[in-house]
Design an enzyme around this catalytic site. Structure first.
Site, PDB file in Angstrom:
ATOM      1  N   CYS A  66       0.842  -1.222  -0.060  1.00 49.08           N
ATOM      2  CA  CYS A  66      -0.036   0.013  -0.051  1.00 49.08           C
ATOM      3  C   CYS A  66       0.937   1.245  -0.088  1.00 49.08           C
ATOM      4  CB  CYS A  66      -1.124   0.060   1.077  1.00 49.08           C
ATOM      5  SG  CYS A  66      -0.069  -0.073   2.891  1.00 49.08           S
ATOM      6  N   HIS A  99      14.003 -15.410  12.374  1.00 50.55           N
ATOM      7  CA  HIS A  99      13.934 -15.420  13.789  1.00 50.55           C
ATOM      8  C   HIS A  99      12.361 -15.473  14.417  1.00 50.55           C
ATOM      9  CE1 HIS A  99      17.728 -13.458  14.977  1.00 50.55           C
ATOM     10  NE2 HIS A  99      18.085 -14.331  13.724  1.00 50.55           N
TER      11      HIS A  99
HETATM   12  C1  RB5 Z   1      -3.990   5.078   0.378  1.00 52.04           C
HETATM   13  O1  RB5 Z   1      -4.231   6.428  -0.194  1.00 52.04           O
HETATM   14  C2  RB5 Z   1      -3.005   5.095   1.426  1.00 52.04           C
HETATM   15  O2  RB5 Z   1      -3.658   5.600   2.766  1.00 52.04           O
HETATM   16  C3  RB5 Z   1      -2.685   3.395   1.911  1.00 52.04           C
HETATM   17  O3  RB5 Z   1      -2.314   2.868   0.624  1.00 52.04           O
HETATM   18  C4  RB5 Z   1      -1.976   2.922   2.856  1.00 52.04           C
HETATM   19  O4  RB5 Z   1      -0.473   3.974   2.767  1.00 52.04           O
HETATM   20  C5  RB5 Z   1      -2.226   2.976   4.224  1.00 52.04           C
HETATM   21  O5  RB5 Z   1      -1.513   2.589   5.060  1.00 52.04           O
END
Ligand code: RB5
Length: 152
Positions: A66, A99
């Site tokens: 993400c 680990h």
């Molecule tokens: C999305 O814009 C962003 O908030 C998500 O990808 C992530 O970074 C969340 O942890």
């Protein structure tokens, strides 16, 4: 080895690059989406699919991307048997497996570039849990905490 991978819009581009890289290195990749770029999609939807894939044995290890890796790891950690962490350095990519028996790695595509992501990913995939008594003892403690606090 079967590896599941998933990403929201923040990790979409890096996921596609990593899929090519992982496949080239001989791993069997299960792509859990997103399959198209959607700036409004939500990381828990893809983190859930990857975590479930590892939890039910469809894949041995999982990778979730993400923007920061943080939301992905928070979500994956809600699944019993899943041991996930954000790793943005090559040492943790291996040591977390050796680990701590980490089985899901989370990467922040807004933080690291594709070359570092590839190196971390390869370390994560190549590494194996070291069955030394101190690591087994710690893992058992983690599993005991999990059993006491997870209902299902
Ligand atoms: C999305 O814009 C962003 O908030 C998500 O990808 C992530 O970074 C969340 O942890």
């Amino acid at each position: 080895m079967k590896v599941s991978i998933g990403a929201d819009h923040g990790g979409f581009k890096l996921k596609n690059e990593l899929i090519k890289f992982i496949s080239k290195n001989g791993y069997d990749v299960i792509d859990k989406g997103a399959y198209t770029f959607n700036p409004n999609d939500d990381y828990p939807d893809f983190a859930e699919l990857v975590a479930k894939s590892v939890q039910n044995g469809e894949s041995e290890k999982g990778i979730i991307l993400c923007g920061s890796g943080v939301g992905a790891s928070i979500t994956a950690s809600k699944f019993k048997g899943v041991r996930s962490a954000v790793c943005h350095d090559t040492y943790s990519g291996s040591q977390g497996v050796e680990h701590d028996d980490m089985n899901v790695i989370c990467l922040g595509a807004r933080i690291i570039g594709s070359t570092l992501a590839e190196k971390i990913t390869l370390n994560f995939l190549k590494s194996k849990f070291i069955e030394e008594s101190r690591f087994l003892r710690r893992l058992e403690k983690v599993q005991k905490i999990e059993l006491e606090n997870f209902n299902t």
